[in-house]
Design a protein around this motif. Structure first.
Motif, PDB file in Angstrom:
ATOM      1  N   LEU A   1      -9.623  -0.705   6.017  1.00  0.00           N
ATOM      2  CA  LEU A   1      -9.141   0.110   4.894  1.00  0.00           C
ATOM      3  C   LEU A   1      -9.731   1.510   4.990  1.00  0.00           C
ATOM      4  O   LEU A   1     -10.949   1.674   5.064  1.00  0.00           O
ATOM      5  CB  LEU A   1      -9.536  -0.571   3.582  1.00  0.00           C
ATOM      6  CG  LEU A   1      -8.893  -0.047   2.300  1.00  0.00           C
ATOM      7  CD1 LEU A   1      -8.898  -1.118   1.229  1.00  0.00           C
ATOM      8  CD2 LEU A   1      -9.562   1.199   1.779  1.00  0.00           C
TER       9      LEU A   1
ATOM     10  N   ALA B   1      -3.361  -2.750  -5.358  1.00  0.00           N
ATOM     11  CA  ALA B   1      -2.102  -3.458  -5.078  1.00  0.00           C
ATOM     12  C   ALA B   1      -2.283  -4.415  -3.896  1.00  0.00           C
ATOM     13  O   ALA B   1      -1.723  -5.512  -3.876  1.00  0.00           O
ATOM     14  CB  ALA B   1      -0.994  -2.462  -4.783  1.00  0.00           C
ATOM     15  N   CYS B   2      -3.104  -4.011  -2.915  1.00  0.00           N
ATOM     16  CA  CYS B   2      -3.312  -4.873  -1.743  1.00  0.00           C
ATOM     17  C   CYS B   2      -4.104  -6.126  -2.122  1.00  0.00           C
ATOM     18  O   CYS B   2      -3.868  -7.202  -1.584  1.00  0.00           O
ATOM     19  CB  CYS B   2      -4.031  -4.103  -0.645  1.00  0.00           C
ATOM     20  SG  CYS B   2      -5.550  -3.318  -1.196  1.00  0.00           S
TER      21      CYS B   2
ATOM     22  N   PHE C   1     -12.481  -5.651  -4.281  1.00  0.00           N
ATOM     23  CA  PHE C   1     -13.178  -4.385  -4.527  1.00  0.00           C
ATOM     24  C   PHE C   1     -14.441  -4.663  -5.322  1.00  0.00           C
ATOM     25  O   PHE C   1     -14.390  -5.341  -6.352  1.00  0.00           O
ATOM     26  CB  PHE C   1     -12.258  -3.401  -5.273  1.00  0.00           C
ATOM     27  CG  PHE C   1     -11.141  -2.882  -4.422  1.00  0.00           C
ATOM     28  CD1 PHE C   1     -11.262  -1.669  -3.764  1.00  0.00           C
ATOM     29  CD2 PHE C   1      -9.996  -3.636  -4.227  1.00  0.00           C
ATOM     30  CE1 PHE C   1     -10.240  -1.204  -2.944  1.00  0.00           C
ATOM     31  CE2 PHE C   1      -8.977  -3.183  -3.419  1.00  0.00           C
ATOM     32  CZ  PHE C   1      -9.102  -1.967  -2.767  1.00  0.00           C
TER      33      PHE C   1
ATOM     34  N   CYS D   1       0.831  -1.209   0.000  1.00  0.00           N
ATOM     35  CA  CYS D   1       0.000   0.000   0.000  1.00  0.00           C
ATOM     36  C   CYS D   1       0.870   1.266   0.000  1.00  0.00           C
ATOM     37  O   CYS D   1       1.661   1.480   0.909  1.00  0.00           O
ATOM     38  CB  CYS D   1      -0.926   0.001   1.215  1.00  0.00           C
ATOM     39  SG  CYS D   1      -1.987   1.462   1.212  1.00  0.00           S
ATOM     40  N   PRO D   2       0.722   2.126  -1.013  1.00  0.00           N
ATOM     41  CA  PRO D   2       1.583   3.312  -1.094  1.00  0.00           C
ATOM     42  C   PRO D   2       1.197   4.438  -0.146  1.00  0.00           C
ATOM     43  O   PRO D   2       1.943   5.404   0.013  1.00  0.00           O
ATOM     44  CB  PRO D   2       1.419   3.763  -2.559  1.00  0.00           C
ATOM     45  CG  PRO D   2       0.098   3.237  -2.982  1.00  0.00           C
ATOM     46  CD  PRO D   2      -0.155   1.984  -2.186  1.00  0.00           C
TER      47      PRO D   2
ATOM     48  N   LEU E   1      -4.117   0.909   4.781  1.00  0.00           N
ATOM     49  CA  LEU E   1      -4.536  -0.356   5.403  1.00  0.00           C
ATOM     50  C   LEU E   1      -4.006  -0.473   6.823  1.00  0.00           C
ATOM     51  O   LEU E   1      -2.936   0.045   7.140  1.00  0.00           O
ATOM     52  CB  LEU E   1      -3.981  -1.530   4.594  1.00  0.00           C
ATOM     53  CG  LEU E   1      -4.787  -1.993   3.387  1.00  0.00           C
ATOM     54  CD1 LEU E   1      -3.960  -2.980   2.611  1.00  0.00           C
ATOM     55  CD2 LEU E   1      -6.113  -2.611   3.798  1.00  0.00           C
TER      56      LEU E   1
ATOM     57  N   CYS F   1      -5.805   1.459  -6.059  1.00  0.00           N
ATOM     58  CA  CYS F   1      -4.852   0.922  -7.034  1.00  0.00           C
ATOM     59  C   CYS F   1      -4.902  -0.598  -7.086  1.00  0.00           C
ATOM     60  O   CYS F   1      -4.323  -1.213  -7.977  1.00  0.00           O
ATOM     61  CB  CYS F   1      -3.433   1.368  -6.668  1.00  0.00           C
ATOM     62  SG  CYS F   1      -2.847   0.690  -5.094  1.00  0.00           S
TER      63      CYS F   1
END
Ligand code: SF4
Length: 267
Positions: A66, A76-77, A88, A52-53, A57, A74
């Motif tokens: 979240l 990514a998670c 999602f 996660c950028p 999270l 994005c």
């Protein structure tokens, strides 16, 4: 001229009967997160946190949490979680009345994709029904990258037709009922945002659109300020939070409509 008329007749009426009809959104759209409840103690990798950028999270005792106010959607998670516990949905109605209500815990409800207008998540801080018939918003781009701004602008086109709800963008904060703010609020834009907010006559509202405006997004912690709208405006001044990076235009429209959703439902 005849060609224009022919084309117009061919195209027909393009405005969607939103919110009573479901919009057609790309299958790749990442909407409301759905988190499988239960302890993550068995997972040693914590790969989702590493991926996660924005630090959106958190692993709580009851499972992952979240924060949509920080999330870039994005996915990514979703890819990183070895147990597939983060997914999602396609639900675009993500707006919330409170910052806390942007934090998602557990699975998404099963009826998420049913059409219709809904209240935003959480409790309204105050009665906003005064704005149900006419709402003029001054848009303030507070250091945004123009992604949120583009999706705010597109609401004026014929598919969305924001004006049919009595909602318009105003040229001056003095002629507006509230501010719609995008961007992380850079140092250079702090004073401009505060000045614009002070220029709006009471009672006034604020809608924070996008992860940057809500929390600073990817710019959070930057020395350029960038803590989002609430780092500049007085506590409690944001009435609706619209998450996303950028939010889908339907998500933004739903967020604006949620300002006075009860009265709009009654029409
Ligand atoms: S989808 Fe959101 S929570 Fe997941 S890695 Fe991306 S920013 Fe972080």
């Amino acid at each position: 001229m005849l060609n224009i008329i022919r084309e117009r007749l061919h195209q027909g009426y393009r405005t969607l009967n939103y919110p009573f009809a479901s919009p057609s959104i790309s299958p790749r759209f990442a909407g409301l997160p759905s988190l499988e409840p239960g302890s993550c103690k068995g997972c040693k990798s914590r790969a989702c946190l590493a991926a996660c950028p924005t630090g959106a999270l958190r692993i709580a005792a009851e499972g992952p949490e979240l924060d949509m106010g920080r999330c870039l959607f994005c996915r990514a998670c979703e890819t990183a979680c070895p147990e597939g516990r983060i997914t999602f949905t396609h639900e675009h109605r993500l707006a919330a009345y409170t910052r806390e209500a942007l934090i998602v815990r557990g699975r998404a409800p099963e009826d998420v994709d049913q059409p219709g207008i809904r209240p935003a998540r959480g409790e309204q801080k105050r009665d906003l029904s005064l704005f149900s018939r006419s709402l003029k918003l001054r848009e303030v781009s507070a250091g945004g990258c123009m992604a949120c701004e583009a999706d705010v602008n597109v609401l004026g086109t014929l598919i969305y037709d924001l004006g049919r709800f009595g909602i318009e963008y105003a040229a001056s904060p003095r002629h507006a009922d509230g501010l719609l703010v995008t961007g992380p609020v850079t140092e250079n834009m702090k004073k401009a945002l505060l000045d614009a907010w002070q220029a709006v006559p009471e009672p006034k509202i604020v809608i924070a659109v996008g992860a940057c405006a809500i929390s600073g997004g990817t710019f959070r912690g930057s020395r350029e300020g960038c803590g989002g709208v609430e780092s500049v405006l007085p506590e409690g001044s944001v009435d609706v939070y619209v998450p996303g990076c950028p939010p889908n235009p339907w998500t933004i429209l739903d967020g604006i409509l949620s300002v006075a959703w009860k009265k709009r439902m009654a029409k």
